[in-house]
Every structure is written in structure tokens, then in C-alpha cells.
Design an enzyme around this catalytic site. Structure first.
Site, short mmCIF file in Angstrom:
data_model
loop_
_atom_site.label_atom_id
_atom_site.label_comp_id
_atom_site.label_asym_id
_atom_site.label_seq_id
_atom_site.Cartn_x
_atom_site.Cartn_y
_atom_site.Cartn_z
N CYS A 101 71.86 79.16 -13.98
CA CYS A 101 72.62 79.47 -13.10
C CYS A 101 73.16 80.84 -12.64
CB CYS A 101 74.00 78.41 -13.16
SG CYS A 101 75.03 78.07 -11.52
N CYS A 197 77.04 70.01 -14.84
CA CYS A 197 77.56 69.69 -13.71
C CYS A 197 76.81 68.66 -12.87
CB CYS A 197 78.02 70.81 -12.64
SG CYS A 197 76.73 71.67 -12.08
#
Length: 357
Positions: A101, A197
Site C-alpha cells: 500500500c 483493512c
């Protein structure tokens, strides 16, 4: 400077944005929408990209007094992080999605877009520091080693580090919360986000099984003798001891550990704790967070987990691979993880572990 403040909705990014404004920069706040349906992602204290996080980020921007926008990065996140996560597990490796990410979203897509819009860089709430010397701008550990995030930032290139600003690197987390309280930020005591997440339940194995299937395969010992079965080799990781479901115990009753995952044959190989020991790791696709290292061997430290110990080693580059030879044996190292080289508190570079011995 004109800066984008990446605001996750947590206390760290809010204080980082406020400090950037106080330093005299022109700042706008941006929250990244990483899912077309944010309710599919983790909520509450464990999330970092939910609807409630976007609301918290907006409220913080209002208190700081900066413009606020939401950027849709759902497609980039899915392609660069979620699909990579699935592909790595399918190949028998154990990936770190937070590194991906940072690499592909927060410091690639965001920084590229910011520069295209005329901004000079991106401010984040990561706990890390940069320094400028004869080497240029380099990445370093945070003062608060318990919160240091230089490991997950080690995928940044020299060009990305040049556009990154980390205002929190010289401050402890306790003091950041106190500062947030003093600034009137409602997120001052918001718990830190953690875990993955995009796995809403927190059940990584179940999430993977839903997407990769649950083909039954053999669990074998080092001699190839079948001693159990599994429902997806990708749900195991190197060094795992519990939950193996073995039907044949060892002669002396000692535990077995996962030594190897073979995705082509859908086989999990187990053995003794001693057989986990490795002293050499090799990493592919090295990234340098400063000047590339010179030829030959160098002394330093290698870290293989976000908050793991820095292990003394000798490192070099051989045939395009980053190689670290440990001073002492290490037990249980999964391929797919990042190996990060440090020279003191300076991040030399990183690579993705592809081989151990």
C-alpha cells in the site's frame, strides 16, 4: 511548499497535517477511498479506510482549517494491493499488504497525482525521519522505536523519499496524543488501526479460502511421508506450529512446524524446530532508499518484521539479488516478507525475500 496531507482519519495523520500548516506550508487534506464499498472493510478501532475514518479525517481538517477532499483510489488499491496479496499467497509466499500500500498507493499513485497537480510533496503521519547529507535525502528510524515505521516505508525509492515529509519522526506517540488534545482534535484518543483493512472478519484463512478455493492436499514430513491433510496450502505460513491437524505424531512427541509450502503440488512440508533454522536470505527486486550499495560485502543489520529485532549481518548484491548472511541462525522465515537493511538508523534499502537457506 504546496503539500498534500494524506489523512487516514487517525490521530497521527491529523497532527502531521497540523504541523505542516504551522511550518508555513500550503496544505490540503486528502483521504483515500480504497474500496468502492467501504462498509466491506474493517470498522472501528481496527480499520483505516472506512466511512467513519473519512468523517474523522474531514472533522480534523476542519479544525486545522485546511481544504479537504476524498480521492477515489479503489481501483488502484484493488489491483496493486488486494490482487497482489492473493497472488502471493497462491504462490506459497506470505506478503505484507501494508508495504504494498505504501509502495503502490500512498507514495506512488498519490505522489504522482500530487505532483501532476503542482504540489511539491506528500505529508503523512508515519513515524520515520528523513535527513539530508552528502548522500542526498535518506530515510531513517523514528526517535520512538516502539512506533518506528521505517520498515514499511523501506519500499520507497529515492524519488519518492524526496517528495515525502514525516513531521512526527522526532516525537513519541504519547506526546502526539497530548498535542492532539491541545489542538482540539477529536481523534486524540482514537485507537491505532491494525490488521488487514480489506479482511472484514479478521479471518485471513477464511477470506483466502473464499477466493482461492479449498483444495485438499497432503501434509508431509521431510521424507515425503503423508502425516495429515489440509484444505489449502496458502492458509499456512513458515514456522507455524498450531492448527496443523496432523494424524501421526512424532516418535518422541515433539511438535512439528511448517518448513515449506509447495503451491504447485498443494503440499505442506513439516519438520522439527531445528529444521527451521536459516542463516542466509535472498531478496528480489531490491529498492534503495538512498545511493545503491557499492560492490562487495558490507556490515549492517537486517530486519524481517515490522517491529522485529534488527539482526547483525553481512549484506551484498549477487546476481541482482540482495543477500544477507546472518551472524546467528534465525528460526522460521517466510518468503514474500520484506528484508530491510539498516546502517545504524538509516534505511539502506529493502527486497522481497525469495529464498532462504
Amino acid at each position: 511548499m504546496k503539500l498534500i496531507a494524506a489523512m487516514s482519519g487517525g490521530v497521527d495523520s491529523a497532527v502531521a497535517a497540523a504541523r505542516a500548516v504551522e511550518a508555513g506550508h500550503e496544505v490540503i487534506g486528502v483521504h483515500l477511498a480504497l474500496s468502492a464499498n467501504p462498509q466491506k472493510y474493517r470498522s472501528g478501532a481496527r480499520g483505516c479506510c472506512t466511512i467513519e475514518d473519512s468523517h474523522d479525517a474531514r472533522r480534523a481538517a476542519d479544525v486545522i482549517g485546511i481544504p479537504f477532499y476524498i480521492w477515489d483510489m479503489a481501483e488502484e488499491f484493488h489491483d496493486g494491493v488486494v490482487e497482489d496479496f492473493l497472488a502471493e499467497y497462491a504462490a506459497g509466499r506470505t506478503p505484507n499488504p501494508c508495504l504494498r500500500c505504501n509502495e503502490k498507493i500512498k507514495f506512488a499513485a498519490v505522489l504522482d497525482r500530487a505532483r501532476a497537480m503542482g504540489f511539491d510533496g506528500v505529508v503523512t503521519g508515519h513515524y520515520a525521519r528523513t535527513q539530508i547529507s552528502e548522500r542526498g535525502k535518506t530515510l531513517h528510524r523514528a526517535v520512538d522505536h516502539s512506533k518506528d515505521q521505517s520498515y514499511v516505508l523501506s519500499v520507497l525509492t529515492v524519488e519518492q523519499i524526496a517528495g515525502a515529509i514525516f513531521p512526527l519522526g522526532d516525537t513519541t506517540k504519547i506526546d502526539i496524543r497530548k498535542e492532539a488534545e491541545a489542538r482540539g482534535l477529536a481523534v486524540a484518543q482514537k485507537p491505532d488501526s491494525h490488521d488487514i483493512c480489506f479482511v472484514p472478519s479478521g479471518d485471513n484463512a477464511g477470506w483466502l479460502r473464499d477466493r482461492l478455493g479449498s483444495d485438499v492436499g497432503a501434509i508431509v514430513d521431510q521424507s515425503g511421508t503423508k502425516i495429515g491433510e489440509h484444505k489449502g496450502a496458502y492458509t499456512y505460513t513458515i514456522g507455524q506450529r498450531k492448527g496443523l491437524g496432523l494424524t501421526i505424531p512424532t516418535a518422541d512427541g515433539s511438535p512439528r512446524f511448517v518448513l515449506k509450502i509447495e503451491p504447485v503440488t498443494n503440499t505442506v512440508v513439516v519438520g522439527s524446530r531445528e529444521e527451521l533454522a536459516i542463516t542466509i536470505m535472498r531478496g528480489e527486486r531490491p529498492v534503495w532508499c538512498g545511493p545503491a550499495i557499492a560492490e562487495g560485502e558490507h556490515r549492517g543489520f537486517v530486519q524481517i518484521r515490522a517491529h522485529g529485532a534488527a539482526l547483525p549481518c553481512t549484506y551484498s548484491v549477487e546476481n541482482g539479488l540482495l543477500v544477507a548472511v546472518l551472524d546467528s541462525a534465525l528460526l522460521g522465515l517466510a518468503t514474500g516478507q520484506a528484508m530491510v537493511i539498516y546502517d545504524g538508523d538509516r534505511v539502506v534499502g529493502s527486497a522481497t525475500i525469495c529464498e532462504t537457506q
